[in-house]
Design a protein around this motif. Structure first.
Motif, PDB file in Angstrom:
ATOM      1  N   LYS A  45      83.113   3.781  11.337  1.00 56.86           N
ATOM      2  CA  LYS A  45      82.330   4.980  11.656  1.00 56.86           C
ATOM      3  C   LYS A  45      80.995   4.597  12.290  1.00 56.86           C
ATOM      4  O   LYS A  45      80.585   5.183  13.296  1.00 56.86           O
ATOM      5  N   GLU A  46      80.320   3.623  11.692  1.00 56.72           N
ATOM      6  CA  GLU A  46      79.035   3.180  12.229  1.00 56.72           C
ATOM      7  C   GLU A  46      79.199   2.553  13.615  1.00 56.72           C
ATOM      8  O   GLU A  46      78.370   2.757  14.502  1.00 56.72           O
ATOM      9  N   ALA A  54      75.471   3.828  22.897  1.00 55.25           N
ATOM     10  CA  ALA A  54      75.296   2.840  23.961  1.00 55.25           C
ATOM     11  C   ALA A  54      76.027   3.251  25.240  1.00 55.25           C
ATOM     12  O   ALA A  54      75.925   2.564  26.261  1.00 55.25           O
ATOM     13  N   GLY A  55      76.762   4.356  25.202  1.00 58.01           N
ATOM     14  CA  GLY A  55      77.455   4.836  26.387  1.00 58.01           C
ATOM     15  C   GLY A  55      78.777   4.141  26.662  1.00 58.01           C
ATOM     16  O   GLY A  55      79.305   4.222  27.772  1.00 58.01           O
ATOM     17  N   GLU A  56      79.323   3.467  25.685  1.00 58.31           N
ATOM     18  CA  GLU A  56      80.600   2.773  25.865  1.00 58.31           C
ATOM     19  C   GLU A  56      81.749   3.757  25.687  1.00 58.31           C
ATOM     20  O   GLU A  56      81.627   4.760  24.995  1.00 58.31           O
ATOM     21  N   ARG A  57      82.881   3.447  26.299  1.00 56.84           N
ATOM     22  CA  ARG A  57      84.052   4.318  26.178  1.00 56.84           C
ATOM     23  C   ARG A  57      84.770   4.125  24.848  1.00 56.84           C
ATOM     24  O   ARG A  57      85.326   5.059  24.293  1.00 56.84           O
ATOM     25  N   SER A  63      79.505  -3.696  19.352  1.00 57.97           N
ATOM     26  CA  SER A  63      79.062  -2.582  18.517  1.00 57.97           C
ATOM     27  C   SER A  63      79.407  -2.812  17.052  1.00 57.97           C
ATOM     28  O   SER A  63      78.663  -2.402  16.159  1.00 57.97           O
ATOM     29  N   VAL A  64      80.508  -3.491  16.790  1.00 56.04           N
ATOM     30  CA  VAL A  64      80.874  -3.811  15.403  1.00 56.04           C
ATOM     31  C   VAL A  64      79.898  -4.833  14.826  1.00 56.04           C
ATOM     32  O   VAL A  64      79.437  -4.693  13.695  1.00 56.04           O
ATOM     33  N   LYS A  65      79.562  -5.835  15.607  1.00 53.69           N
ATOM     34  CA  LYS A  65      78.624  -6.862  15.145  1.00 53.69           C
ATOM     35  C   LYS A  65      77.249  -6.288  14.841  1.00 53.69           C
ATOM     36  O   LYS A  65      76.593  -6.694  13.891  1.00 53.69           O
ATOM     37  N   LYS A  66      76.828  -5.315  15.642  1.00 49.91           N
ATOM     38  CA  LYS A  66      75.515  -4.710  15.432  1.00 49.91           C
ATOM     39  C   LYS A  66      75.413  -3.962  14.109  1.00 49.91           C
ATOM     40  O   LYS A  66      74.356  -3.922  13.486  1.00 49.91           O
ATOM     41  N   THR A  68      77.430  -4.451  11.353  1.00 48.28           N
ATOM     42  CA  THR A  68      78.008  -5.160  10.212  1.00 48.28           C
ATOM     43  C   THR A  68      77.005  -5.338   9.079  1.00 48.28           C
ATOM     44  O   THR A  68      77.323  -5.083   7.922  1.00 48.28           O
ATOM     45  N   GLU A  69      75.794  -5.764   9.391  1.00 50.05           N
ATOM     46  CA  GLU A  69      74.789  -5.977   8.345  1.00 50.05           C
ATOM     47  C   GLU A  69      74.451  -4.680   7.619  1.00 50.05           C
ATOM     48  O   GLU A  69      74.266  -4.662   6.412  1.00 50.05           O
ATOM     49  N   LEU A  70      74.365  -3.585   8.363  1.00 50.07           N
ATOM     50  CA  LEU A  70      74.085  -2.287   7.761  1.00 50.07           C
ATOM     51  C   LEU A  70      75.205  -1.884   6.796  1.00 50.07           C
ATOM     52  O   LEU A  70      74.935  -1.453   5.676  1.00 50.07           O
ATOM     53  N   ALA A  71      76.433  -2.052   7.225  1.00 52.04           N
ATOM     54  CA  ALA A  71      77.574  -1.695   6.382  1.00 52.04           C
ATOM     55  C   ALA A  71      77.644  -2.601   5.149  1.00 52.04           C
ATOM     56  O   ALA A  71      77.934  -2.136   4.048  1.00 52.04           O
ATOM     57  N   LEU A  72      77.377  -3.887   5.340  1.00 51.21           N
ATOM     58  CA  LEU A  72      77.392  -4.811   4.202  1.00 51.21           C
ATOM     59  C   LEU A  72      76.317  -4.464   3.178  1.00 51.21           C
ATOM     60  O   LEU A  72      76.543  -4.561   1.978  1.00 51.21           O
ATOM     61  N   SER A  73      75.168  -4.060   3.662  1.00 53.31           N
ATOM     62  CA  SER A  73      74.077  -3.728   2.738  1.00 53.31           C
ATOM     63  C   SER A  73      74.403  -2.504   1.880  1.00 53.31           C
ATOM     64  O   SER A  73      73.921  -2.397   0.758  1.00 53.31           O
ATOM     65  N   LYS A  74      75.222  -1.609   2.394  1.00 55.15           N
ATOM     66  CA  LYS A  74      75.621  -0.435   1.617  1.00 55.15           C
ATOM     67  C   LYS A  74      76.581  -0.785   0.482  1.00 55.15           C
ATOM     68  O   LYS A  74      76.688  -0.052  -0.492  1.00 55.15           O
ATOM     69  N   PHE A  75      77.287  -1.906   0.604  1.00 56.20           N
ATOM     70  CA  PHE A  75      78.306  -2.267  -0.364  1.00 56.20           C
ATOM     71  C   PHE A  75      77.927  -3.430  -1.269  1.00 56.20           C
ATOM     72  O   PHE A  75      78.754  -3.918  -2.019  1.00 56.20           O
ATOM     73  N   LYS A  76      76.701  -3.872  -1.228  1.00 56.89           N
ATOM     74  CA  LYS A  76      76.278  -4.940  -2.133  1.00 56.89           C
ATOM     75  C   LYS A  76      76.012  -4.357  -3.508  1.00 56.89           C
ATOM     76  O   LYS A  76      75.433  -3.297  -3.641  1.00 56.89           O
ATOM     77  N   GLY A  77      76.438  -5.088  -4.524  1.00 54.21           N
ATOM     78  CA  GLY A  77      76.310  -4.581  -5.893  1.00 54.21           C
ATOM     79  C   GLY A  77      75.165  -5.098  -6.648  1.00 54.21           C
ATOM     80  O   GLY A  77      74.258  -5.716  -6.329  1.00 54.21           O
TER      81      GLY A  77
END
Length: 77
Positions: A45-46, A54-57, A63-66, A68-77
């Motif tokens: 989703k992110e 970014a205007g990509e199709r 975009s996944v690499k950008k 990844t850190e945000l998504a990982l931070s949401k799932f740290k316990g």
């Protein structure tokens, strides 16, 4: 009819047990699988939002690499 398995439970249990060096409760592998599914859903989703901004199709590796850190931070316990 045999039920389809989404993942090999024994393999997941062995991997987690080897890394954590602890015993697992009966359904810990199920919870790990569900958490992984939620993580991948959030990541995609992110990445979709990032690629549209970014205007990509489509979704790119960039975009996944950008996100990844945000998504990982949401799932740290």
């Amino acid at each position: 009819m045999a039920a389809n398995k989404f993942y090999p439970r024994a393999t997941v249990r062995k991997i987690v047990k080897a890394h954590s060096k602890r015993n697992l409760s009966k359904n810990a592998d199920v919870l790990i699988f569900l958490d992984y599914g939620l993580f991948m859903n959030t990541l995609m989703k992110e990445a979709t939002i990032n690629s549209k901004q970014a205007g990509e199709r489509g979704i790119s590796a960039k975009s996944v690499k950008k996100v990844t850190e945000l998504a990982l931070s949401k799932f740290k316990g």
